[in-house]
Design a protein around this motif. Sequence first.
Motif, PDB file in Angstrom:
ATOM      1  N   GLU A 223     -17.907  20.265  47.675  1.00 20.00           N
ATOM      2  CA  GLU A 223     -19.265  20.754  47.937  1.00 20.00           C
ATOM      3  C   GLU A 223     -19.574  21.411  49.140  1.00 20.00           C
ATOM      4  OE1 GLU A 223     -18.336  17.492  47.415  1.00 20.00           O
ATOM      5  OE2 GLU A 223     -18.732  17.261  45.331  1.00 20.00           O
ATOM      6  N   ALA A 224     -18.766  21.647  50.160  1.00 25.83           N
ATOM      7  CA  ALA A 224     -18.825  22.101  51.289  1.00 25.83           C
ATOM      8  C   ALA A 224     -18.365  23.721  51.339  1.00 25.83           C
ATOM      9  CB  ALA A 224     -18.231  21.557  52.435  1.00 25.83           C
ATOM     10  N   LEU A 225     -17.789  23.965  49.984  1.00 24.26           N
ATOM     11  CA  LEU A 225     -16.991  25.373  49.908  1.00 24.26           C
ATOM     12  C   LEU A 225     -18.074  26.393  50.193  1.00 24.26           C
ATOM     13  CD1 LEU A 225     -14.295  24.689  47.344  1.00 24.26           C
ATOM     14  CD2 LEU A 225     -13.861  25.209  49.653  1.00 24.26           C
ATOM     15  N   PRO A 226     -19.454  26.687  49.565  1.00 27.84           N
ATOM     16  CA  PRO A 226     -20.185  27.489  49.760  1.00 27.84           C
ATOM     17  C   PRO A 226     -20.691  27.741  50.932  1.00 27.84           C
ATOM     18  CG  PRO A 226     -20.697  26.362  47.476  1.00 27.84           C
ATOM     19  CD  PRO A 226     -19.783  25.462  48.542  1.00 27.84           C
ATOM     20  N   ALA A 227     -21.143  26.610  51.677  1.00 28.68           N
ATOM     21  CA  ALA A 227     -21.491  26.736  52.933  1.00 28.68           C
ATOM     22  C   ALA A 227     -20.615  27.176  54.019  1.00 28.68           C
ATOM     23  CB  ALA A 227     -22.043  25.512  53.539  1.00 28.68           C
ATOM     24  N   LEU A 228     -19.307  26.582  53.694  1.00 25.20           N
ATOM     25  CA  LEU A 228     -18.122  27.096  54.501  1.00 25.20           C
ATOM     26  C   LEU A 228     -17.736  28.476  54.563  1.00 25.20           C
ATOM     27  CD1 LEU A 228     -16.068  26.314  56.600  1.00 25.20           C
ATOM     28  CD2 LEU A 228     -14.478  25.590  54.559  1.00 25.20           C
ATOM     29  N   GLN A 229     -17.805  29.050  53.220  1.00 29.48           N
ATOM     30  CA  GLN A 229     -17.613  30.392  53.010  1.00 29.48           C
ATOM     31  C   GLN A 229     -18.514  31.498  53.838  1.00 29.48           C
ATOM     32  OE1 GLN A 229     -17.165  31.505  49.144  1.00 29.48           O
ATOM     33  NE2 GLN A 229     -17.241  33.781  49.276  1.00 29.48           N
ATOM     34  N   GLU A 230     -19.898  30.971  53.831  1.00 29.58           N
ATOM     35  CA  GLU A 230     -20.895  31.736  54.392  1.00 29.58           C
ATOM     36  C   GLU A 230     -20.694  31.504  55.941  1.00 29.58           C
ATOM     37  OE1 GLU A 230     -25.631  31.625  54.978  1.00 29.58           O
ATOM     38  OE2 GLU A 230     -24.708  30.677  53.142  1.00 29.58           O
ATOM     39  N   ALA A 231     -20.308  30.482  56.416  1.00 28.00           N
ATOM     40  CA  ALA A 231     -19.881  30.354  58.025  1.00 28.00           C
ATOM     41  C   ALA A 231     -18.896  31.093  58.375  1.00 28.00           C
ATOM     42  CB  ALA A 231     -19.908  28.777  58.279  1.00 28.00           C
ATOM     43  N   ILE A 232     -17.554  31.151  57.592  1.00 20.73           N
ATOM     44  CA  ILE A 232     -16.367  31.957  58.103  1.00 20.73           C
ATOM     45  C   ILE A 232     -16.900  33.516  57.952  1.00 20.73           C
ATOM     46  CG2 ILE A 232     -14.339  32.638  57.120  1.00 20.73           C
ATOM     47  CD1 ILE A 232     -13.863  29.999  56.227  1.00 20.73           C
ATOM     48  N   THR A 233     -17.754  33.690  56.929  1.00 20.55           N
ATOM     49  CA  THR A 233     -18.185  35.322  56.924  1.00 20.55           C
ATOM     50  C   THR A 233     -18.954  35.643  58.150  1.00 20.55           C
ATOM     51  OG1 THR A 233     -18.197  35.163  54.422  1.00 20.55           O
ATOM     52  CG2 THR A 233     -19.349  36.877  55.567  1.00 20.55           C
ATOM     53  N   THR A 234     -19.520  34.860  58.564  1.00 16.20           N
ATOM     54  CA  THR A 234     -20.723  35.232  59.652  1.00 16.20           C
ATOM     55  C   THR A 234     -19.776  34.847  60.918  1.00 16.20           C
ATOM     56  OG1 THR A 234     -22.593  33.863  58.733  1.00 16.20           O
ATOM     57  CG2 THR A 234     -22.573  34.266  61.277  1.00 16.20           C
ATOM     58  N   LEU A 235     -18.772  34.456  61.110  1.00 16.56           N
ATOM     59  CA  LEU A 235     -17.827  34.207  62.192  1.00 16.56           C
ATOM     60  C   LEU A 235     -17.109  35.351  62.251  1.00 16.56           C
ATOM     61  CD1 LEU A 235     -16.451  32.626  64.603  1.00 16.56           C
ATOM     62  CD2 LEU A 235     -15.047  31.479  62.825  1.00 16.56           C
ATOM     63  N   LEU A 236     -16.240  35.793  61.160  1.00 16.27           N
ATOM     64  CA  LEU A 236     -15.179  36.735  61.198  1.00 16.27           C
ATOM     65  C   LEU A 236     -16.091  38.253  61.400  1.00 16.27           C
ATOM     66  CD1 LEU A 236     -12.796  36.039  58.250  1.00 16.27           C
ATOM     67  CD2 LEU A 236     -12.552  35.765  60.685  1.00 16.27           C
ATOM     68  N   ARG A 237     -17.362  38.174  61.033  1.00 19.11           N
ATOM     69  CA  ARG A 237     -18.282  39.578  61.143  1.00 19.11           C
ATOM     70  C   ARG A 237     -18.426  39.488  62.821  1.00 19.11           C
ATOM     71  NH1 ARG A 237     -20.145  42.400  57.220  1.00 19.11           N
ATOM     72  NH2 ARG A 237     -21.717  43.372  58.819  1.00 19.11           N
ATOM     73  N   GLN A 238     -18.694  38.443  63.402  1.00 20.99           N
ATOM     74  CA  GLN A 238     -18.921  38.337  64.899  1.00 20.99           C
ATOM     75  C   GLN A 238     -17.682  38.784  65.591  1.00 20.99           C
ATOM     76  OE1 GLN A 238     -20.630  34.574  65.453  1.00 20.99           O
ATOM     77  NE2 GLN A 238     -22.655  35.376  64.874  1.00 20.99           N
ATOM     78  N   ARG A 239     -16.490  38.250  64.977  1.00 21.95           N
ATOM     79  CA  ARG A 239     -15.191  38.403  65.688  1.00 21.95           C
ATOM     80  C   ARG A 239     -14.699  39.779  65.429  1.00 21.95           C
ATOM     81  NH1 ARG A 239     -12.197  34.598  67.843  1.00 21.95           N
ATOM     82  NH2 ARG A 239     -10.442  35.788  67.418  1.00 21.95           N
ATOM     83  N   ARG A 253     -11.875  34.343  48.947  1.00 19.19           N
ATOM     84  CA  ARG A 253     -11.567  33.798  47.523  1.00 19.19           C
ATOM     85  C   ARG A 253     -11.983  32.322  47.594  1.00 19.19           C
ATOM     86  NH1 ARG A 253      -6.139  36.898  45.231  1.00 19.19           N
ATOM     87  NH2 ARG A 253      -6.854  38.774  45.270  1.00 19.19           N
ATOM     88  N   ASN A 254     -12.903  32.179  46.808  1.00 16.03           N
ATOM     89  CA  ASN A 254     -13.065  30.467  46.521  1.00 16.03           C
ATOM     90  C   ASN A 254     -12.293  30.159  45.222  1.00 16.03           C
ATOM     91  OD1 ASN A 254     -14.194  27.998  45.753  1.00 16.03           O
ATOM     92  ND2 ASN A 254     -16.018  28.306  46.572  1.00 16.03           N
ATOM     93  N   MET A 255     -11.083  29.514  45.514  1.00 16.94           N
ATOM     94  CA  MET A 255     -10.472  28.949  44.337  1.00 16.94           C
ATOM     95  C   MET A 255     -10.881  27.912  43.455  1.00 16.94           C
ATOM     96  SD  MET A 255      -7.913  31.073  45.069  1.00 16.94           S
ATOM     97  CE  MET A 255      -6.925  30.468  43.863  1.00 16.94           C
ATOM     98  N   ALA A 256     -11.883  26.996  43.998  1.00 15.95           N
ATOM     99  CA  ALA A 256     -12.378  26.074  43.079  1.00 15.95           C
ATOM    100  C   ALA A 256     -13.492  27.064  42.179  1.00 15.95           C
ATOM    101  CB  ALA A 256     -13.662  25.287  44.019  1.00 15.95           C
ATOM    102  N   ALA A 257     -14.108  28.280  42.556  1.00 18.42           N
ATOM    103  CA  ALA A 257     -14.740  28.933  41.658  1.00 18.42           C
ATOM    104  C   ALA A 257     -13.739  29.570  40.554  1.00 18.42           C
ATOM    105  CB  ALA A 257     -15.714  29.839  42.557  1.00 18.42           C
ATOM    106  N   VAL A 258     -12.887  29.950  41.101  1.00 25.87           N
ATOM    107  CA  VAL A 258     -11.823  30.882  40.269  1.00 25.87           C
ATOM    108  C   VAL A 258     -11.275  29.568  38.925  1.00 25.87           C
ATOM    109  CG1 VAL A 258      -9.474  31.594  40.113  1.00 25.87           C
ATOM    110  CG2 VAL A 258     -10.977  32.387  42.003  1.00 25.87           C
ATOM    111  N   LEU A 259     -11.071  28.516  39.455  1.00 27.13           N
ATOM    112  CA  LEU A 259     -10.797  27.426  38.488  1.00 27.13           C
ATOM    113  C   LEU A 259     -11.938  27.185  37.525  1.00 27.13           C
ATOM    114  CD1 LEU A 259      -8.668  25.223  37.469  1.00 27.13           C
ATOM    115  CD2 LEU A 259      -9.553  23.705  39.245  1.00 27.13           C
ATOM    116  N   SER A 260     -13.215  27.068  38.094  1.00 30.40           N
ATOM    117  CA  SER A 260     -14.006  26.824  37.469  1.00 30.40           C
ATOM    118  C   SER A 260     -14.441  27.769  36.123  1.00 30.40           C
ATOM    119  CB  SER A 260     -15.464  26.710  38.148  1.00 30.40           C
ATOM    120  OG  SER A 260     -16.590  26.554  37.228  1.00 30.40           O
ATOM    121  N   ALA A 261     -14.271  29.128  36.675  1.00 27.04           N
ATOM    122  CA  ALA A 261     -14.349  30.396  35.676  1.00 27.04           C
ATOM    123  C   ALA A 261     -13.184  30.182  34.466  1.00 27.04           C
ATOM    124  CB  ALA A 261     -14.520  31.803  36.472  1.00 27.04           C
TER     125      ALA A 261
END
Length: 395
Positions: A223-239, A253-261
């Motif tokens: 359940e934390a994957l979407p929020a974590l993906q957004e947090a990582i995006t923000t962090l890496l853009r800053q870095r 790539r969200n592997m859970a989303a790939v699996l669901s698709a």
Amino acid sequence: MAWRSILAHKLRSSLTMLGIIIGVMAVIVMVALSQGARARVTERIASMGSNLLVIMPGYSTGPVRGASVTNRLTYDDAQAIARLPMVKHVAPEVSTEATVTYGNQTWTATVSGTTPSLQAIRDWPLEIGEFFTEADVTNMSMVAVIGRTVADNLFPHGTNPVGSRIQIKGLSFTVIGVLTSKGASMGGMDQDNYIYVPLTTAQQRLVGTKYVRQINVQAEEAEALPALQEAITTLLRQRHHLAPNVPDDFTIRNMAAVLSAIEDTTRIMTFLLGGIAAVSLVVGGIGIMNIMLVSVTERTREIGIRMAVGATPSDILIQFLVEAFVLSISGGIIGTLIGWGTTHLLSYLAGWKMMLVPWVIALAMGFAAAVGIFFGYYPAKRAASANPIEALRFE
């Protein structure tokens, strides 16, 4: 009465059941094939790790159209991501193809530099030995953990590779562990044809780069994957000091989303293949109706005699409905047995995993019975409405 009539007209009964047999067999084989494909893909994705985000270099943007890939992912990025909330494990990777030798044996494998967290992310137990530690990463230790394919091709059968020294690109590494076999990945690559060494050792001694090929991030929960993906995006853009109007220089790539698709796609394919196969059942039902109409005509005198000795129209109706039901169920049983055998034969010959699920067999049998009753009703109704006197006069 139903079985006596069916046995009296064996050829006709066999032809009547043929469509049902083919239909039920086709439904079972098609659905087993699609379910097997779904399970295989799910298993391959799961072998990469659960609750997983994979960060890879993105495309650079600049004045030249079609600029090459710019890799700015580093070990420091991975360590920064590891400090985010919701993160369970982080394992950066850098890899290279290399010729590996042991004694007079030579083999080509993928050498991957990573951290100990990769073993936890991929839930990959060791067959023998141990995985390297964070201290090995810090000290750039010359140690290696090998996959089963590498072990089989470098060492004689039954030999314990732990403690042996292998040569990778001319450098000596001590084997400290052998991983259990995982088989092929989702892309068809042999996951056992890998050698894992400390990340810093690979960067400095084998590849000669400060960048990493990808960063694997495992979340605490799915359940934390979407929020974590957004947090990582923000962090890496800053870095990476990216301006607001500059696109990401990385891809997540969200592997859970790939699996669901993939599961959604295979589910649709299951229903599609099952629906196509079910057409054979409908054709078989039409065959039941046509053959039984001929049977009613041929047995008109028999119907008249039964009515003359007291049979009611409902008795005649039930008799012919039971005959249609018995024919369809018999065809369903035979089709199920043939489908079961065909599924196992194809699985053995093609080396393709197939899955027989009980609900498919129950559905195919139920549909076959329903088809028999539905298409058998009109001939049965026609037989029940026959005039007894005219039926007795029929030649």
